[in-house]
Design a protein around this motif. Structure first.
Motif, PDB file in Angstrom:
ATOM      1  N   VAL A  81     -17.095   8.479   5.626  1.00  0.00           N
ATOM      2  CA  VAL A  81     -15.779   8.036   5.002  1.00  0.00           C
ATOM      3  C   VAL A  81     -16.222   6.960   3.989  1.00  0.00           C
ATOM      4  N   ALA A  82     -16.855   5.966   4.302  1.00  0.00           N
ATOM      5  CA  ALA A  82     -17.236   4.824   3.455  1.00  0.00           C
ATOM      6  C   ALA A  82     -17.633   5.475   2.098  1.00  0.00           C
ATOM      7  N   ALA A  83     -18.758   6.384   2.250  1.00  0.00           N
ATOM      8  CA  ALA A  83     -19.585   7.037   1.124  1.00  0.00           C
ATOM      9  C   ALA A  83     -18.492   8.011   0.459  1.00  0.00           C
ATOM     10  N   GLU A  84     -17.617   8.766   1.231  1.00  0.00           N
ATOM     11  CA  GLU A  84     -16.602   9.533   0.446  1.00  0.00           C
ATOM     12  C   GLU A  84     -15.428   8.653  -0.345  1.00  0.00           C
ATOM     13  N   PHE A  85     -15.159   7.716   0.236  1.00  0.00           N
ATOM     14  CA  PHE A  85     -14.275   6.378  -0.361  1.00  0.00           C
ATOM     15  C   PHE A  85     -14.579   6.084  -1.732  1.00  0.00           C
ATOM     16  N   ARG A  86     -15.977   5.602  -1.725  1.00  0.00           N
ATOM     17  CA  ARG A  86     -16.502   4.844  -2.806  1.00  0.00           C
ATOM     18  C   ARG A  86     -16.863   6.141  -3.931  1.00  0.00           C
ATOM     19  N   GLN A  87     -17.119   7.485  -3.606  1.00  0.00           N
ATOM     20  CA  GLN A  87     -17.609   8.257  -4.577  1.00  0.00           C
ATOM     21  C   GLN A  87     -16.453   9.266  -4.864  1.00  0.00           C
ATOM     22  N   SER A  88     -15.286   9.220  -4.346  1.00  0.00           N
ATOM     23  CA  SER A  88     -14.298   9.997  -4.504  1.00  0.00           C
ATOM     24  C   SER A  88     -13.551   9.890  -5.949  1.00  0.00           C
ATOM     25  N   ARG A  89     -13.296  10.781  -6.837  1.00  0.00           N
ATOM     26  CA  ARG A  89     -12.658  10.553  -7.961  1.00  0.00           C
ATOM     27  C   ARG A  89     -11.253  11.092  -7.808  1.00  0.00           C
ATOM     28  N   ASP A  90     -10.919  11.381  -6.627  1.00  0.00           N
ATOM     29  CA  ASP A  90      -9.544  11.837  -6.440  1.00  0.00           C
ATOM     30  C   ASP A  90      -9.124  11.355  -5.215  1.00  0.00           C
ATOM     31  N   LEU A  91      -8.337  10.255  -5.235  1.00  0.00           N
ATOM     32  CA  LEU A  91      -8.096   9.497  -3.980  1.00  0.00           C
ATOM     33  C   LEU A  91      -6.655   9.997  -3.090  1.00  0.00           C
ATOM     34  N   LYS A  92      -6.095  10.717  -4.086  1.00  0.00           N
ATOM     35  CA  LYS A  92      -5.039  11.644  -3.291  1.00  0.00           C
ATOM     36  C   LYS A  92      -5.679  12.644  -2.567  1.00  0.00           C
ATOM     37  N   ALA A  93      -6.520  13.340  -3.127  1.00  0.00           N
ATOM     38  CA  ALA A  93      -7.171  14.505  -2.017  1.00  0.00           C
ATOM     39  C   ALA A  93      -7.692  13.769  -0.698  1.00  0.00           C
ATOM     40  N   PHE A  94      -8.205  12.589  -1.062  1.00  0.00           N
ATOM     41  CA  PHE A  94      -9.108  11.979   0.030  1.00  0.00           C
ATOM     42  C   PHE A  94      -7.975  11.375   1.085  1.00  0.00           C
ATOM     43  N   ALA A  95      -6.652  10.833   0.652  1.00  0.00           N
ATOM     44  CA  ALA A  95      -6.105  10.426   1.734  1.00  0.00           C
ATOM     45  C   ALA A  95      -5.254  11.472   2.249  1.00  0.00           C
ATOM     46  N   ASP A  96      -5.009  12.491   1.593  1.00  0.00           N
ATOM     47  CA  ASP A  96      -4.232  13.897   1.983  1.00  0.00           C
ATOM     48  C   ASP A  96      -5.161  14.398   3.187  1.00  0.00           C
ATOM     49  N   ALA A  97      -6.480  14.435   3.026  1.00  0.00           N
ATOM     50  CA  ALA A  97      -7.489  14.836   3.907  1.00  0.00           C
ATOM     51  C   ALA A  97      -7.307  14.192   5.187  1.00  0.00           C
ATOM     52  N   LEU A  98      -7.316  12.710   5.122  1.00  0.00           N
ATOM     53  CA  LEU A  98      -7.326  12.108   6.422  1.00  0.00           C
ATOM     54  C   LEU A  98      -5.870  11.901   7.054  1.00  0.00           C
ATOM     55  N   LEU A  99      -4.576  12.142   6.081  1.00  0.00           N
ATOM     56  CA  LEU A  99      -3.613  12.182   6.888  1.00  0.00           C
ATOM     57  C   LEU A  99      -3.104  13.385   7.438  1.00  0.00           C
ATOM     58  N   GLU A 108     -12.143   3.231  11.490  1.00  0.00           N
ATOM     59  CA  GLU A 108     -12.667   3.069  10.109  1.00  0.00           C
ATOM     60  C   GLU A 108     -12.008   3.987   9.301  1.00  0.00           C
ATOM     61  N   GLU A 109     -11.746   5.131   9.490  1.00  0.00           N
ATOM     62  CA  GLU A 109     -10.880   6.116   8.677  1.00  0.00           C
ATOM     63  C   GLU A 109      -9.631   5.523   8.617  1.00  0.00           C
ATOM     64  N   ARG A 110      -8.920   5.006   9.317  1.00  0.00           N
ATOM     65  CA  ARG A 110      -7.587   4.382   9.220  1.00  0.00           C
ATOM     66  C   ARG A 110      -7.902   3.142   8.025  1.00  0.00           C
ATOM     67  N   TYR A 111      -8.841   2.404   8.345  1.00  0.00           N
ATOM     68  CA  TYR A 111      -9.200   1.193   7.210  1.00  0.00           C
ATOM     69  C   TYR A 111      -9.317   1.783   5.999  1.00  0.00           C
ATOM     70  N   TYR A 112     -10.105   3.100   5.709  1.00  0.00           N
ATOM     71  CA  TYR A 112     -10.490   3.434   4.384  1.00  0.00           C
ATOM     72  C   TYR A 112      -9.121   4.362   3.925  1.00  0.00           C
ATOM     73  N   LEU A 113      -8.383   4.991   4.866  1.00  0.00           N
ATOM     74  CA  LEU A 113      -6.945   5.312   4.322  1.00  0.00           C
ATOM     75  C   LEU A 113      -6.141   4.168   3.813  1.00  0.00           C
ATOM     76  N   ALA A 114      -6.201   3.283   4.342  1.00  0.00           N
ATOM     77  CA  ALA A 114      -5.305   2.065   3.800  1.00  0.00           C
ATOM     78  C   ALA A 114      -5.848   1.718   2.660  1.00  0.00           C
ATOM     79  N   ARG A 115      -7.095   1.372   2.334  1.00  0.00           N
ATOM     80  CA  ARG A 115      -7.770   1.037   1.032  1.00  0.00           C
ATOM     81  C   ARG A 115      -7.325   2.062  -0.031  1.00  0.00           C
ATOM     82  N   ALA A 116      -7.434   3.381   0.211  1.00  0.00           N
ATOM     83  CA  ALA A 116      -7.090   4.368  -0.711  1.00  0.00           C
ATOM     84  C   ALA A 116      -5.676   4.133  -1.026  1.00  0.00           C
TER      85      ALA A 116
END
Length: 359
Positions: A81-99, A108-116
């Protein structure tokens, strides 16, 4: 200047130009973010570090001394999840997948969702039209690169990778509730995430410090229990938590009380934060500080050759004096953590002072 190194000089210059560009009459007023630095603006193509050495001189070879580097820590691999957050070019898609599976997320997933969400809440608050703002600033950035710059391709790629406005385009016309971000950080903290715990503690203490301006109550803002919590966070050796703690300790309201080393010297605030950042990257070579600062140094100043945070700090972010101070503090911080001798950082003395004041 007391938090100069906390975000890195490149970040601060980029952020300052961003704010200036937002007030040119083409965008709405900005709201303050809770921690993210968005590097998506026009920036001058000149060295922006405090160092007296030029970027050209720095790029000709490392200026730091590897002989004073502590023993290498075992490399810590990034989680998925950390690597995906750093590399993602679309944080909306990243957040939607976690939501989509929010009830089963780990801390850790909650932390990176909050970061996004936090990153994009800041970006959307700063711009009425994210797409137009991203395009405008990218064109402004491209105009700063000389046509014959041999690093042009690398600088553009670094700019695109660091541009949170582009990463947040999917949130255009969306409203991200601060309560949602706070709840995610709280849940991550309760799950044992040191980064979230550090954010919550620092936010709480900063709020207390702001509420007690001067007078007898000022000393009550940070108590002995708070310093014990700070020590607990340092003991986790988590890179992000460590840097957040350092940024807090380097505040002007606290730095006057802090003493470091066997001689109990008053630390230089910027060098102290730099030292903690160096230690954080010693413990976690994949530290986010290096990724972010390296991208910005490359994009905005053409310094694209740093192979480590230490090299970047020595050759770009710090003056020779600050680098020398930070390297001394780095050894002291390592000793304090390894031996749990918190008096080397002045924390035991502060705990005792606060306890006596409370009794």
């Amino acid at each position: 200047m007391n938090r100069l190194t906390a975000f890195g000089l490149a970040s601060l210059v980029a952020y300052g130009v961003l704010l200036a560009s937002l007030w040119d009459g083409s965008s709405s007023s900005a709201s303050s973010g809770s921690g993210s630095v968005v590097a998506n603006d026009q920036a001058a193509a000149k060295p922006v570090g405090a160092s007296s050495r030029s970027v050209r001189e720095a790029s000709s070879g490392p200026q730091y001394s590897a002989s004073v580097r502590p023993a290498a820590a075992p490399a810590k691999r990034l989680s998925s999840v950390a690597a995906e957050f750093r590399q993602s070019r679309d944080l909306k898609a990243f957040a939607d997948a976690l939501l989509a599976r929010k009830d089963s997320l780990d801390h850790e997933e909650r932390y990176y969702l909050a970061r996004a969400l936090e990153t994009c809440a800041f970006a959307t608050a700063m711009n009425d039209d994210l797409a137009a703002a991203a395009d405008k600033r990218r064109r402004q950035f491209l105009a700063t690169i000389p046509p014959a710059d041999p690093e042009a391709a690398r600088r553009i790629a670094a700019y695109d990778a660091a541009d949170d406005t582009q990463r947040c385009l999917g949130f255009q016309n969306s409203r991200i509730a601060q309560k949602q971000i706070d709840d995610l950080y709280r849940q991550a903290s309760e799950g044992g995430d040191a980064r979230a715990q550090a954010r919550m503690l620092v936010a709480e203490l900063n709020k207390n410090l702001s509420a007690t301006k001067g007078g007898a109550e000022a000393g009550k803002a940070v108590g002995s229990d708070d310093f014990q919590r700070i020590i607990g966070l340092l003991e986790t050796r988590d890179a992000d938590a460590m840097v957040l703690v350092a940024q807090f300790l380097a505040q002007h309201r606290l730095i006057g009380e802090l003493r470091i080393g066997p001689a109990g010297e008053a630390p230089d605030p910027a060098s102290l934060v730099g030292a903690f950042s160096l230690v954080a990257c010693d413990f976690q070579p994949t530290c986010a500080a290096f990724d972010r600062e390296a991208l910005q140094a490359c994009a905005y100043a053409g310094y694209c050759s740093a192979g480590s945070y230490e090299e970047l700090y020595a050759n770009f972010l710090a003056s020779p004096w600050s680098y020398a101070q930070a390297m001394r503090y780095r050894g002291i911080i390592h000793s304090a953590i390894e031996t749990r001798n918190w008096s080397l950082l002045g924390l035991q003395k502060l705990i005792g002072a606060k306890s006596n004041a409370a009794s």
